[in-house]
Design a protein around this motif. Structure first.
Motif, PDB file in Angstrom:
ATOM      1  N   ASP A   7     -31.457  40.798 -40.200  1.00  0.00           N
ATOM      2  CA  ASP A   7     -31.263  40.845 -38.822  1.00  0.00           C
ATOM      3  C   ASP A   7     -31.488  39.459 -37.976  1.00  0.00           C
ATOM      4  N   ALA A   8     -32.349  38.808 -38.797  1.00  0.00           N
ATOM      5  CA  ALA A   8     -32.886  37.489 -38.028  1.00  0.00           C
ATOM      6  C   ALA A   8     -31.317  36.553 -38.418  1.00  0.00           C
ATOM      7  N   ASP A   9     -30.822  36.719 -39.543  1.00  0.00           N
ATOM      8  CA  ASP A   9     -29.625  35.865 -39.825  1.00  0.00           C
ATOM      9  C   ASP A   9     -28.710  36.388 -39.093  1.00  0.00           C
ATOM     10  N   VAL A  10     -28.351  37.554 -38.520  1.00  0.00           N
ATOM     11  CA  VAL A  10     -27.449  37.865 -37.789  1.00  0.00           C
ATOM     12  C   VAL A  10     -27.383  37.465 -36.483  1.00  0.00           C
ATOM     13  N   ALA A  11     -28.809  37.368 -36.066  1.00  0.00           N
ATOM     14  CA  ALA A  11     -28.933  36.811 -34.624  1.00  0.00           C
ATOM     15  C   ALA A  11     -28.795  35.241 -34.562  1.00  0.00           C
ATOM     16  N   PHE A  12     -29.213  34.668 -35.622  1.00  0.00           N
ATOM     17  CA  PHE A  12     -28.985  33.285 -35.847  1.00  0.00           C
ATOM     18  C   PHE A  12     -27.340  32.936 -35.665  1.00  0.00           C
ATOM     19  N   ILE A  13     -26.742  33.529 -36.515  1.00  0.00           N
ATOM     20  CA  ILE A  13     -25.143  33.260 -36.638  1.00  0.00           C
ATOM     21  C   ILE A  13     -24.631  33.507 -35.301  1.00  0.00           C
ATOM     22  N   SER A  14     -24.967  34.630 -34.542  1.00  0.00           N
ATOM     23  CA  SER A  14     -24.554  34.914 -33.341  1.00  0.00           C
ATOM     24  C   SER A  14     -24.861  33.687 -32.322  1.00  0.00           C
ATOM     25  N   ALA A  15     -25.980  33.298 -32.293  1.00  0.00           N
ATOM     26  CA  ALA A  15     -26.565  32.191 -31.647  1.00  0.00           C
ATOM     27  C   ALA A  15     -25.450  30.841 -31.920  1.00  0.00           C
ATOM     28  N   LEU A  16     -25.393  30.888 -33.073  1.00  0.00           N
ATOM     29  CA  LEU A  16     -24.525  29.470 -33.471  1.00  0.00           C
ATOM     30  C   LEU A  16     -23.017  29.802 -32.832  1.00  0.00           C
ATOM     31  N   ALA A  17     -22.463  31.092 -33.033  1.00  0.00           N
ATOM     32  CA  ALA A  17     -21.120  31.457 -32.373  1.00  0.00           C
ATOM     33  C   ALA A  17     -21.093  31.118 -30.990  1.00  0.00           C
ATOM     34  N   GLU A  18     -22.257  31.436 -30.297  1.00  0.00           N
ATOM     35  CA  GLU A  18     -22.433  30.988 -28.784  1.00  0.00           C
ATOM     36  C   GLU A  18     -22.391  29.677 -28.442  1.00  0.00           C
ATOM     37  N   LEU A  19     -23.197  29.019 -29.108  1.00  0.00           N
ATOM     38  CA  LEU A  19     -23.227  27.431 -29.176  1.00  0.00           C
ATOM     39  C   LEU A  19     -21.920  26.758 -29.404  1.00  0.00           C
ATOM     40  N   LEU A  20     -21.157  27.426 -30.272  1.00  0.00           N
ATOM     41  CA  LEU A  20     -19.768  26.963 -30.561  1.00  0.00           C
ATOM     42  C   LEU A  20     -18.806  26.987 -29.292  1.00  0.00           C
ATOM     43  N   ASN A  21     -18.817  28.177 -28.655  1.00  0.00           N
ATOM     44  CA  ASN A  21     -18.103  28.285 -27.446  1.00  0.00           C
ATOM     45  C   ASN A  21     -18.466  27.482 -26.183  1.00  0.00           C
ATOM     46  N   LYS A  22     -19.875  27.588 -26.095  1.00  0.00           N
ATOM     47  CA  LYS A  22     -20.331  26.828 -24.818  1.00  0.00           C
ATOM     48  C   LYS A  22     -20.201  25.548 -24.885  1.00  0.00           C
ATOM     49  N   ASN A  23     -20.242  24.629 -26.127  1.00  0.00           N
ATOM     50  CA  ASN A  23     -20.054  23.300 -26.218  1.00  0.00           C
ATOM     51  C   ASN A  23     -18.699  22.886 -26.584  1.00  0.00           C
ATOM     52  N   GLU A  24     -17.721  23.906 -26.512  1.00  0.00           N
ATOM     53  CA  GLU A  24     -16.336  23.568 -26.979  1.00  0.00           C
ATOM     54  C   GLU A  24     -15.954  23.103 -28.208  1.00  0.00           C
ATOM     55  N   LEU A  25     -16.971  23.362 -29.166  1.00  0.00           N
ATOM     56  CA  LEU A  25     -16.811  22.931 -30.487  1.00  0.00           C
ATOM     57  C   LEU A  25     -15.623  23.737 -31.177  1.00  0.00           C
ATOM     58  N   THR A  26     -15.106  23.169 -32.330  1.00  0.00           N
ATOM     59  CA  THR A  26     -14.236  23.903 -33.023  1.00  0.00           C
ATOM     60  C   THR A  26     -14.928  24.463 -34.479  1.00  0.00           C
TER      61      THR A  26
END
Length: 159
Positions: A7-26
């Motif tokens: 569950d912690a890994d899923v939350a971590f991956i979700s946070a990375l995806a949000e970071l990707l979108n927020k900072n316009e990274l590819t």
């Protein structure tokens, strides 16, 4: 691996995806160490319609719409292949002026000298002045102020 770790890994991956979108990274890659023999490697990639990358193929860029571009310019022309293309030496945010509200470094039709600053790319809170690689006239500006740029992306064309 326990249910709690999963569950912690899923939350971590979700946070990375949000970071990707927020900072316009590819793309973002992270290795999370849990112990000597336990780790999690995560690579999150955002599909983009502007940049198409392949390991053995050159990077292709879609032509950016520009009000200042001449009407006779071919839309299908790849600006990265133009001999006068100035490409981005890094990933970052492109700025056309030294500060908000200031005059841009160059405009279409501007004469530039070799080494003259043509724009700034901010990377990791550092403002990197991008010099003109040659003297000439700015024929096209391919980026807008405040846009994210990738390594190797064409920024402008000097002839």
């Amino acid at each position: 691996m326990s249910k709690q770790s999963s569950d912690a890994d899923v939350a971590f991956i979700s946070a990375l995806a949000e970071l990707l979108n927020k900072n316009e990274l590819t793309e973002i890659s992270v290795k999370r160490e849990y112990g000597e023999a336990d780790s999690l490697n995560v690579r999150v990639v955002k599909q983009s319609t502007v940049v198409q990358m392949a390991q053995s193929a050159p990077v292709q860029y879609a032509a950016a719409p520009m009000a200042a571009a001449p009407a006779a310019a071919a839309v299908s022309e790849d600006p990265a292949q133009h001999p006068g293309a100035v490409t981005s030496p890094m990933v970052g945010t492109c700025y056309m002026a030294a500060e908000p509200g200031a005059s841009p470094f160059v405009t279409v039709g501007s004469a530039v000298t070799e080494g003259q600053t043509v724009l700034i790319i901010e990377a990791m809170k550092t403002m990197n002045h991008i010099p003109a690689p040659r003297a000439g006239t700015v024929k096209r500006i391919l980026v807008s102020d405040g846009t994210a740029v990738e390594f190797g992306a064409p920024l402008l064309i000097i002839e």
